[in-house]
Enzyme design. Structure first.
Site, PDB file in Angstrom:
ATOM      1  CB  CYS A 111      47.090  37.509  76.755  1.00 60.41           C
ATOM      2  SG  CYS A 111      46.121  37.007  75.335  1.00 60.41           S
ATOM      3  CG  HIS A 251      49.352  34.472  78.087  1.00 60.66           C
ATOM      4  ND1 HIS A 251      48.083  34.028  78.356  1.00 60.66           N
ATOM      5  CD2 HIS A 251      49.387  34.718  76.745  1.00 60.66           C
ATOM      6  CE1 HIS A 251      47.378  34.011  77.232  1.00 60.66           C
ATOM      7  NE2 HIS A 251      48.149  34.429  76.242  1.00 60.66           N
ATOM      8  CG  ASN A 281      45.720  32.325  74.384  1.00 64.09           C
ATOM      9  OD1 ASN A 281      45.306  32.871  75.402  1.00 64.09           O
ATOM     10  ND2 ASN A 281      46.466  32.952  73.491  1.00 64.09           N
TER      11      ASN A 281
HETATM   12  N1  COA Z   1      45.172  23.295  60.907  1.00 59.72           N
HETATM   13  C1  COA Z   1      45.870  22.937  59.790  1.00 59.72           C
HETATM   14  N2  COA Z   1      46.582  23.820  59.067  1.00 59.72           N
HETATM   15  C2  COA Z   1      46.576  25.099  59.474  1.00 59.72           C
HETATM   16  C3  COA Z   1      45.870  25.536  60.596  1.00 59.72           C
HETATM   17  C4  COA Z   1      45.152  24.575  61.320  1.00 59.72           C
HETATM   18  N3  COA Z   1      44.457  24.870  62.434  1.00 59.72           N
HETATM   19  N4  COA Z   1      46.068  26.870  60.742  1.00 59.72           N
HETATM   20  C5  COA Z   1      46.870  27.265  59.754  1.00 59.72           C
HETATM   21  N5  COA Z   1      47.171  26.196  58.968  1.00 59.72           N
HETATM   22  C6  COA Z   1      48.016  26.165  57.769  1.00 59.72           C
HETATM   23  C7  COA Z   1      48.081  27.479  57.042  1.00 59.72           C
HETATM   24  O1  COA Z   1      46.985  27.625  56.182  1.00 59.72           O
HETATM   25  C8  COA Z   1      49.395  27.358  56.320  1.00 59.72           C
HETATM   26  O2  COA Z   1      49.182  26.571  55.178  1.00 59.72           O
HETATM   27  P1  COA Z   1      49.925  26.928  53.794  1.00 59.72           P
HETATM   28  O3  COA Z   1      51.405  26.773  54.081  1.00 59.72           O
HETATM   29  O4  COA Z   1      49.395  25.908  52.847  1.00 59.72           O
HETATM   30  O5  COA Z   1      49.546  28.334  53.469  1.00 59.72           O
HETATM   31  C9  COA Z   1      50.262  26.534  57.262  1.00 59.72           C
HETATM   32  O6  COA Z   1      49.359  25.884  58.168  1.00 59.72           O
HETATM   33  C10 COA Z   1      51.256  27.368  58.042  1.00 59.72           C
HETATM   34  O7  COA Z   1      50.574  28.474  58.591  1.00 59.72           O
HETATM   35  P2  COA Z   1      51.326  29.518  59.466  1.00 59.72           P
HETATM   36  O8  COA Z   1      50.364  30.545  59.951  1.00 59.72           O
HETATM   37  O9  COA Z   1      52.558  29.977  58.746  1.00 59.72           O
HETATM   38  O10 COA Z   1      51.779  28.595  60.678  1.00 59.72           O
HETATM   39  P3  COA Z   1      52.791  28.903  61.836  1.00 59.72           P
HETATM   40  O11 COA Z   1      53.893  27.933  61.798  1.00 59.72           O
HETATM   41  O12 COA Z   1      53.134  30.367  61.932  1.00 59.72           O
HETATM   42  O13 COA Z   1      51.909  28.552  63.118  1.00 59.72           O
HETATM   43  C11 COA Z   1      50.698  29.668  64.867  1.00 59.72           C
HETATM   44  C12 COA Z   1      50.748  29.292  63.381  1.00 59.72           C
HETATM   45  C13 COA Z   1      49.470  30.501  65.090  1.00 59.72           C
HETATM   46  C14 COA Z   1      50.601  28.367  65.689  1.00 59.72           C
HETATM   47  C15 COA Z   1      52.002  30.452  65.240  1.00 59.72           C
HETATM   48  O14 COA Z   1      52.214  31.517  64.345  1.00 59.72           O
HETATM   49  C16 COA Z   1      51.949  30.991  66.637  1.00 59.72           C
HETATM   50  O15 COA Z   1      52.006  30.247  67.606  1.00 59.72           O
HETATM   51  N6  COA Z   1      51.835  32.329  66.786  1.00 59.72           N
HETATM   52  C17 COA Z   1      51.595  32.945  68.063  1.00 59.72           C
HETATM   53  C18 COA Z   1      50.115  33.067  68.235  1.00 59.72           C
HETATM   54  C19 COA Z   1      49.700  33.348  69.638  1.00 59.72           C
HETATM   55  O16 COA Z   1      50.148  32.704  70.542  1.00 59.72           O
HETATM   56  N7  COA Z   1      48.790  34.316  69.790  1.00 59.72           N
HETATM   57  C20 COA Z   1      48.239  34.699  71.027  1.00 59.72           C
HETATM   58  C21 COA Z   1      49.237  35.462  71.822  1.00 59.72           C
HETATM   59  S1  COA Z   1      48.531  36.094  73.236  1.00 59.72           S
END
Ligand code: COA
Length: 324
Positions: A111, A251, A281
């Site tokens: 990215c 980004h 993204n």
């Molecule tokens: N739809 C519904 N539920 C979802 C899901 C989706 N698409 N993806 C994950 N979940 C669920 C998980 O299974 C988890 O359920 P559980 O509590 O029953 O186990 C719950 O949602 C929370 O998951 P978690 O991974 O802890 O969520 P989060 O609050 O960390 O959000 C992201 C996830 C990915 C949105 C967040 O971590 C983030 O923005 N990270 C940065 C990622 C990024 O930008 N990467 C690229 C950088 S270049």
């Protein structure tokens, strides 16, 4: 000598997949995706490839810069999803454009790729080796997604963006004012996609396709600490503060990352334009797509100071202060 961005272009696949469409593929909802990421829909490639989207974005950038493909000396494509292992995407684009004079190669910095390409072009142009560079950020991320993994497949999209960068005479504007980039390979596995396995007669491993996997919370923490620090360093190098900056072109990974960076910089959120709502993204393509959207909307006027910043896989990051 001033190194200036003199043209921009972008290309998105024709087909759109909304959050509601995705809810029919995996167990998710528009509410979950919108509230956690800000993404409403993304474009996914059907007929388009990384090279064809790159070439379309590049043609638009050349038109915007009012120059021909034969004037390009240097063609850099930033991508992690090229159509071939070899030839490079840049070489494919060179052939599609007829940019016969250009030296062409790819950069893999996920990215941050477009920003790494911009800095590389800057170095070539500043030393006088070349005069005109065409840089592209392009991805077909949908081909490296696990479409059964709701934690990743909802986040990403496909597309390409491009910019023409030229060494200009004094008096034609200042261009790129400050730059910094960094890498931390020790934390690389928090956002990864394995390459092909070795199937030689000694190794003998079966071919297993591999997809993007990520520790979302670690990536989030990395982004909200590294990006503001990197931006502060380039502002200091340019002798400026947040108040001097008209737009922060970040980004586009997640709206919560963008809001957190704005808060940590004590800068108004209105200064952070967004394209992730309709693109998702797009990794290396997200900064140049957003820049092109802003350029075409007439948001950028000569003399405006903007910050551009990329961050992601590697881990890698890069920021620049640019006078438009
Ligand atoms: N739809 C519904 N539920 C979802 C899901 C989706 N698409 N993806 C994950 N979940 C669920 C998980 O299974 C988890 O359920 P559980 O509590 O029953 O186990 C719950 O949602 C929370 O998951 P978690 O991974 O802890 O969520 P989060 O609050 O960390 O959000 C992201 C996830 C990915 C949105 C967040 O971590 C983030 O923005 N990270 C940065 C990622 C990024 O930008 N990467 C690229 C950088 S270049």
């Amino acid at each position: 000598m001033a190194i200036r961005i003199i043209g921009t272009g972008s290309s998105l696949p024709r087909q759109v997949m909304t959050n509601d469409d995705l809810a029919e593929v995996v167990d998710t909802s528009d509410e979950w995706i919108s509230s956690r990421t800000g993404i409403k829909e993304r474009h996914l490639a059907k007929e388009e490839t990384t090279a064809t989207m790159s070439a379309e974005a590049a043609r638009k950038a050349l038109m915007d810069a009012r120059i021909g493909a034969e004037e390009v000396d240097l063609l850099i494509a930033a991508t992690i999803t090229g159509d071939y292992i070899t030839p490079s995407t840049a070489c494919e684009v060179q052939a599609l454009l007829g940019a016969g004079k250009a030296v062409a190669f790819d950069i893999n910095a996920a990215c941050s790729g477009f920003m790494f390409a911009l800095h590389t072009a800057y170095a070539y142009l500043q030393t006088g080796i070349y005069k005109t560079a065409l840089i592209v950020g392009a991805e077909t991320l949908s081909k490296i997604m696990d479409w059964t993994d709701r934690s990743t497949c909802v986040l990403f999209g496909d597309g390409a963006g491009a910019a023409v960068v030229r060494a200009c005479e004094e008096g034609e504007g200042s261009g790129l004012l400050a730059f910094e980039q960094g890498s931390d390979g020790s934390r690389g596995k928090v956002l990864a996609c394995e390459g092909r396995q070795n199937g030689n007669p000694l190794a003998g491993r079966p071919f297993v396709p591999s997809y993007v996997h990520m520790d979302g919370q670690e990536v989030y923490k990395f982004a909200v600490t590294t990006v503001p620090a990197s931006i502060r360093r380039v502002l200091e190098e340019a002798g400026m503060t947040e108040a001097d900056i008209k737009y922060f072109v970040l980004h586009q990974a997640n709206i919560r990352i963008i809001q957190s960076v704005a808060k940590r910089l004590k800068a108004e959120e209105e200064k952070f334009p967004v394209s992730l709502d309709h693109c998702g993204n797009v990794s290396a393509a997200s900064v140049p797509i957003l820049l092109d959207e802003m350029n075409r909307k007439g948001l950028l006027e000569k003399g405006d100071k903007i910050v551009m910043s990329g961050f992601g896989g590697g881990l890698t990051w890069a920021s620049a202060v640019v006078e438009w």
